[in-house]
Design an enzyme around this catalytic site. Structure first.
Site, PDB file in Angstrom:
ATOM      1  N   TYR A  37     -11.076 -15.430  37.917  1.00 40.74           N
ATOM      2  CA  TYR A  37     -10.397 -16.557  37.294  1.00 40.74           C
ATOM      3  C   TYR A  37      -9.521 -16.085  36.135  1.00 40.74           C
ATOM      4  O   TYR A  37      -9.897 -15.181  35.386  1.00 40.74           O
ATOM      5  CB  TYR A  37     -11.427 -17.545  36.740  1.00 40.74           C
ATOM      6  N   ARG A 223      -0.029 -23.563  39.192  1.00 41.40           N
ATOM      7  CA  ARG A 223      -0.964 -22.470  39.404  1.00 41.40           C
ATOM      8  C   ARG A 223      -1.504 -22.621  40.813  1.00 41.40           C
ATOM      9  O   ARG A 223      -1.296 -23.659  41.447  1.00 41.40           O
ATOM     10  CB  ARG A 223      -2.103 -22.468  38.387  1.00 41.40           C
TER      11      ARG A 223
HETATM   12  C1  HEM Z   1     -12.078 -26.431  39.311  1.00 43.49           C
HETATM   13  C2  HEM Z   1      -9.625 -30.410  38.043  1.00 43.49           C
HETATM   14  C3  HEM Z   1      -6.508 -27.765  35.480  1.00 43.49           C
HETATM   15  C4  HEM Z   1      -9.104 -23.833  36.518  1.00 43.49           C
HETATM   16  C5  HEM Z   1     -11.719 -27.742  39.115  1.00 43.49           C
HETATM   17  C6  HEM Z   1     -12.452 -28.881  39.616  1.00 43.49           C
HETATM   18  C7  HEM Z   1     -11.755 -29.982  39.267  1.00 43.49           C
HETATM   19  C8  HEM Z   1     -10.601 -29.557  38.530  1.00 43.49           C
HETATM   20  C9  HEM Z   1     -12.113 -31.428  39.579  1.00 43.49           C
HETATM   21  C10 HEM Z   1     -13.751 -28.842  40.422  1.00 43.49           C
HETATM   22  C11 HEM Z   1     -14.936 -28.738  39.475  1.00 43.49           C
HETATM   23  C12 HEM Z   1     -16.269 -28.972  40.188  1.00 43.49           C
HETATM   24  O1  HEM Z   1     -16.843 -28.016  40.738  1.00 43.49           O
HETATM   25  O2  HEM Z   1     -16.735 -30.132  40.198  1.00 43.49           O
HETATM   26  C13 HEM Z   1      -8.545 -30.020  37.266  1.00 43.49           C
HETATM   27  C14 HEM Z   1      -7.551 -30.932  36.747  1.00 43.49           C
HETATM   28  C15 HEM Z   1      -6.675 -30.195  36.025  1.00 43.49           C
HETATM   29  C16 HEM Z   1      -7.125 -28.815  36.083  1.00 43.49           C
HETATM   30  C17 HEM Z   1      -7.504 -32.434  36.981  1.00 43.49           C
HETATM   31  C18 HEM Z   1      -5.449 -30.685  35.326  1.00 43.49           C
HETATM   32  C19 HEM Z   1      -5.378 -30.976  34.095  1.00 43.49           C
HETATM   33  C20 HEM Z   1      -6.960 -26.469  35.514  1.00 43.49           C
HETATM   34  C21 HEM Z   1      -6.342 -25.364  34.846  1.00 43.49           C
HETATM   35  C22 HEM Z   1      -7.083 -24.252  35.130  1.00 43.49           C
HETATM   36  C23 HEM Z   1      -8.150 -24.664  35.988  1.00 43.49           C
HETATM   37  C24 HEM Z   1      -5.085 -25.447  33.995  1.00 43.49           C
HETATM   38  C25 HEM Z   1      -6.911 -22.812  34.705  1.00 43.49           C
HETATM   39  C26 HEM Z   1      -5.865 -22.269  34.250  1.00 43.49           C
HETATM   40  C27 HEM Z   1     -10.087 -24.189  37.407  1.00 43.49           C
HETATM   41  C28 HEM Z   1     -10.961 -23.246  38.073  1.00 43.49           C
HETATM   42  C29 HEM Z   1     -11.798 -23.988  38.903  1.00 43.49           C
HETATM   43  C30 HEM Z   1     -11.439 -25.377  38.697  1.00 43.49           C
HETATM   44  C31 HEM Z   1     -10.946 -21.723  37.907  1.00 43.49           C
HETATM   45  C32 HEM Z   1     -12.828 -23.425  39.897  1.00 43.49           C
HETATM   46  C33 HEM Z   1     -12.133 -23.374  41.246  1.00 43.49           C
HETATM   47  C34 HEM Z   1     -12.784 -22.568  42.350  1.00 43.49           C
HETATM   48  O3  HEM Z   1     -13.362 -21.500  42.135  1.00 43.49           O
HETATM   49  O4  HEM Z   1     -12.602 -22.960  43.527  1.00 43.49           O
HETATM   50  N1  HEM Z   1     -10.602 -28.188  38.444  1.00 43.49           N
HETATM   51  N2  HEM Z   1      -8.252 -28.762  36.856  1.00 43.49           N
HETATM   52  N3  HEM Z   1      -8.064 -26.010  36.205  1.00 43.49           N
HETATM   53  N4  HEM Z   1     -10.389 -25.456  37.807  1.00 43.49           N
HETATM   54 FE1  HEM Z   1      -9.366 -27.110  37.280  1.00 43.49          FE
END
Ligand code: HEM
Length: 343
Positions: A37, A223
């Site tokens: 990440y 991203r």
């Molecule tokens: C996972 C939403 C922005 C990094 C997630 C999850 C949601 C989410 C709902 C799933 C969490 C779970 O397991 O329940 C959002 C929303 C964003 C946003 C609405 C907008 C504001 C970002 C940004 C980053 C980020 C800017 C990093 C720069 C991650 C990472 C995961 C994740 C690393 C785990 C994904 C995986 O391994 O499959 N995000 N996110 N997110 N998000 Fe975000």
């Protein structure tokens, strides 16, 4: 020339496939042979023709079938689309953004005609021709967010910005990798990210939030994120875990290339003009491993990334049960040659 939309399904008989041209435009996410990440945010600017970045909102051959699948999910479970009362203006902002982007990117398929607040929207692939008053929800068959996102590929979260944080106060989420809008509605940035391993300790979320709070109108960012899915199922939600969870037991050496898909989310961030809210489109692309290995440099890299992925990330992404079967399949396409950085 217009897009040839495929007739296909993302459930039951899973007839989803990518044409050779669509395989070539797949947004392969790895720029090196390992994965961790990071704050991998960059300007969301138009890319080369023939890529998934040619337009800021991408429409491809799966559009019509994806819209049919979204309608089915919403029919079975209306809570996949929710908007808290203060988010209606953001919904109108989003409607404008999507209509403008789809009409300017794909004039053969979409047309927007504006006469002051009287707007006419023509969506030829879905057979829609509606005239409505911008700002008056009574003139549309659904609220503005739901109306337009039923006509756009992927999921959409609308984030309200207040007291130095982002709040998931509206969204339509039918294509998600195992998280639930109904559970997350009203949560803050750190709350909805709570289940993610490592990224909190690495400071990824602190830095990302600080950056996003400064997002400026007219300068969207993007991203990518990725996971892997057994069968070409778009709706891998917790609500329907009983339907897709057992699929993980069905991966065998003889079907892994066909059953296992790399699932890439092209995520973008847009500041909205009237509401100052942010929209977060999450566009999902699926690629079968047997399609992926047609590009030798992707096959090599995918093999190495999956083989060396830390176990806690593999567990979180739900790959652990069949990971070795997929690694063994991909190993046949990895000749050990060095790869160069970049996608
Ligand atoms: C996972 C939403 C922005 C990094 C997630 C999850 C949601 C989410 C709902 C799933 C969490 C779970 O397991 O329940 C959002 C929303 C964003 C946003 C609405 C907008 C504001 C970002 C940004 C980053 C980020 C800017 C990093 C720069 C991650 C990472 C995961 C994740 C690393 C785990 C994904 C995986 O391994 O499959 N995000 N996110 N997110 N998000 Fe975000």
């Amino acid at each position: 020339m217009g897009i040839q939309f495929r007739k296909e399904s993302f459930r039951d008989d899973f007839t989803f496939r990518n044409s050779p041209d669509t395989i070539r435009r797949f947004p392969f996410p790895f720029d090196r042979d390992d994965y961790m990440y990071a704050v991998n945010i960059e300007p969301h600017v138009k890319g080369r023709p023939g890529t998934a970045f040619e337009h800021l909102i991408d429409v491809d051959e799966h559009y019509v079938a994806e819209m049919a699948d979204k309608a089915l999910v919403l029919k079975e479970d209306p809570l996949r689309c929710q908007s808290l009362p203060h988010m209606e203006l953001a919904g109108w902002d989003l409607l404008e953004m999507l209509m403008e982007q789809q009409a300017s990117g794909y004039p053969d398929h979409f047309t927007l005609v504006r006469d002051s607040t009287r707007w006419r929207w023509i969506n030829r692939p879905l057979g829609i021709d509606d005239t409505f008053t911008f700002g008056d929800a009574a003139t549309l068959p659904y609220g503005p967010m739901e109306y337009i996102t039923r006509q756009a590929q992927g999921d959409f979260c609308l984030l309200d910005q207040r007291v130095g944080d982002l709040w998931m106060d509206a969204g339509i989420v039918t294509t998600q990798a195992d998280w639930s809008l109904d559970f997350d509605i009203g949560m803050s940035f750190m709350e909805w990210h709570a289940p993610v391993p490592r990224a909190h300790e690495l400071g990824v979320f602190d830095r990302a939030l600080k950056f996003l709070l400064q997002l400026r109108q007219g300068q969207p960012m993007r991203r990518s994120n990725w996971t892997m899915t057994v069968n070409a199922r778009l709706d891998t939600s917790p609500e329907n875990y009983h339907k897709w969870g057992p699929d993980r037991m069905t991966v065998l050496p003889e079907n892994v290339g066909h059953k296992v898909h790399l699932r890439v989310e092209l995520q973008s961030f847009w500041r909205l003009p009237r509401s100052n809210a942010m929209v977060f489109p999450i566009r999902c692309y699926l690629l079968k491993l047997e399609e992926l290995v047609t590009e030798p440099k992707w096959a090599r890299r995918m093999h190495r990334v999956l083989r060396d992925l830390p176990q806690d990330l593999a567990d979180y992404k739900g790959l652990s049960r069949w990971r070795q079967t997929a690694v063994d399949y991909l190993a046949r396409y990895d000749d050990g040659a060095p790869t160069s950085p970049g996608v």
